[in-house]
Scaffold this motif. Structure first.
Motif, mmCIF file in Angstrom:
data_model
loop_
_atom_site.group_PDB
_atom_site.id
_atom_site.type_symbol
_atom_site.label_atom_id
_atom_site.label_comp_id
_atom_site.label_asym_id
_atom_site.label_seq_id
_atom_site.Cartn_x
_atom_site.Cartn_y
_atom_site.Cartn_z
ATOM 1 N N ARG A 24 0.836 -1.186 0.141
ATOM 2 C CA ARG A 24 0.002 0.213 0.112
ATOM 3 C C ARG A 24 0.901 1.346 -0.046
ATOM 4 O O ARG A 24 0.491 2.373 -0.565
ATOM 5 C CB ARG A 24 -0.990 -0.002 1.099
ATOM 6 N N GLU A 27 2.003 1.733 -3.397
ATOM 7 C CA GLU A 27 0.708 2.399 -4.280
ATOM 8 C C GLU A 27 0.301 3.942 -4.106
ATOM 9 O O GLU A 27 -0.235 4.479 -4.880
ATOM 10 C CB GLU A 27 -0.514 1.427 -4.042
ATOM 11 N N LYS A 28 0.644 4.120 -2.822
ATOM 12 C CA LYS A 28 0.374 5.419 -2.277
ATOM 13 C C LYS A 28 1.645 6.603 -2.776
ATOM 14 O O LYS A 28 1.630 7.798 -2.356
ATOM 15 C CB LYS A 28 -0.025 5.726 -1.071
#
Length: 214
Positions: A24, A27-28
């Motif tokens: 995550r 992805e960020k």
């Protein structure tokens, strides 16, 4: 943050960074992780990256040349280069916090009998180990340290206050016990104070339950 991992075995990293918090965070765009195959930088026609040690002895030693060339490819003025080695300083939560302030971390994964000492003498900033034991190579330590650092980056957990009371966030202190539903499972009961709703008493209990790391 940018993390570059120099390794002879890039396939070992195909799964660990594609799950959970580290996934995550990528992805960020909180962190970018690249895996660099040291073997690609060998100038030997057989892409040799290890040779027998001078003076004799068991095992093979990773050579300087491909490591230096790989570093030339990925290193910038803002990079911190870390050699993962059983001879290094112990990795700690304090060190993880320190690394979060670094723009670019480069990990060199040692392997075989070790790495030519000239790498440590001339090419790195720090030599680190994750424990007082020997592993086959530096790949697992690289995963451990990267995970430890990434989860501390702002926004990686989604709740930046959640790391403040974790084990080792204070030097030598372990976190208090945690419980969740049900309150009674097979006769194993949650401490009454946690069910009381009295936040002052709960905080007092938690403070008392914190342990010193032995």
């Amino acid at each position: 943050m940018q993390i570059s991992i120099l390794t002879l075995f890039p396939q070992m990293f195909s799964g660990p960074f594609s799950e959970s918090i580290v996934k995550r965070a990528q992805e960020k765009d909180i962190v970018s992780i690249e895996i660099v195959n040291i073997r690609d930088f060998s100038e030997n026609k057989h892409h040799t990256t290890d040779l027998p040690p001078y003076g004799g002895g068991p095992g093979m030693v990773m050579t300087v040349q491909p490591i230096e060339k790989a570093l030339e490819k990925v290193k910038t003025a803002n990079s911190k280069v870390i050699l993962l080695s059983a001879k290094g300083k112990s990795f700690t939560q304090e060190k993880a916090q320190e690394y979060t302030k670094t723009e670019h971390l480069i990990f060199i994964c040692g392997h075989y009998e070790g790495v030519d000492e000239r790498v440590a003498e001339h090419l790195i900033d720090e030599e680190i180990r994750i424990g007082n034991y020997v592993l086959t190579g530096g790949e697992l330590p690289a995963m451990v340290i990267a995970d430890s650092v990434v989860r501390l980056l702002p926004g990686a957990l989604g709740d930046d206050t959640s790391t403040h009371e974790e084990s080792h966030s204070e030097a030598g202190v372990l976190e208090y016990p945690q419980y969740t539903r049900p309150a009674d499972y097979n006769g194993w009961k949650v401490p009454d104070v946690l069910l009381s709703g009295n936040h002052a008493e709960i905080e007092k209990w938690r403070s008392e339950q914190k342990k010193q790391d032995s």
